[in-house]
Write a protein that holds these residues in place. Structure first.
Motif: not given
Length: 193
Positions: A127-130, A134-139, A166-167, A172-181
């Protein structure tokens, strides 16, 4: 009202009486308050250890002993970190601490020896590697290993941690990115169900 000694002053007094021992004050989420107002004269004391400061209300002399350490934590994903002013920044050393799979594995070996340690550590790393990639998230948005630092960790507890802690964060992180979530949700099922 009567001026009374507070926690810090009493702790500093005890530390000054035992100079060979180390004393630590941990301030969690230090960036959430108005630090110059909260710390007051302590800001000066932090920079000039050993110098005497007259306290504002009591007018009593005060100094921080050299064996008293202050540690402040803050979540760098929290944008209120920008509120930590430069005057305060120069009085503290800063270091980044990111989730550490080895720390988690060592903790689980001692406190949850019958848990599925390899699965837990591997899934957290995945999960953390993903997130890190991710450009909009990061470390600064990584999932901390402390979520899984629970004694006698079993599948029920893992599911509760996933479902309730966690979910919601990932949603929140993947809001509007349902496929990735959904892909991450499916990975959880593959690993733990």
């Amino acid at each position: 009202y009567d001026v009374q000694d507070g926690i810090l002053k009493n702790f500093a007094k005890e530390a000054s009486e035992h100079l060979n021992d180390k004393y630590v004050i941990l301030i969690d989420e230090i960036n959430r308050g108005n630090l110059p107002r909260i710390l007051g004269e302590l800001i000066y004391c932090l920079e000039y250890r050993g110098e005497i400061v007259n306290l504002a209300y009591s007018q009593e002399p005060f100094t921080l002993p050299s064996n008293l350490y202050l540690i402040g934590t803050m979540n760098s994903a929290d944008r209120s970190i920008a509120l930590v002013d430069y005057a305060l920044r120069r009085r503290f050393d800063f270091m980044e601490l990111f989730p550490d799979e080895q720390v988690l594995m060592k903790w689980l070996n001692v406190n949850a020896p019958n848990s599925e340690k390899d699965k837990i550590v591997g899934f957290l790393k995945e999960i953390n590697d993903r997130i890190a990639g991710k450009e909009k998230l990061g470390k600064h948005y990584l999932i901390g290993h402390s979520y899984f630092m629970m004694k006698n960790l079993d599948r029920t507890k893992i599911s509760d941690i996933w479902e309730h802690r966690i979910l919601p964060l990932l949603e929140e992180y993947y809001y509007e990115e349902t496929d990735e979530l959904n892909d991450i949700k499916n990975r959880f099922k593959e690993v733990f169900e």
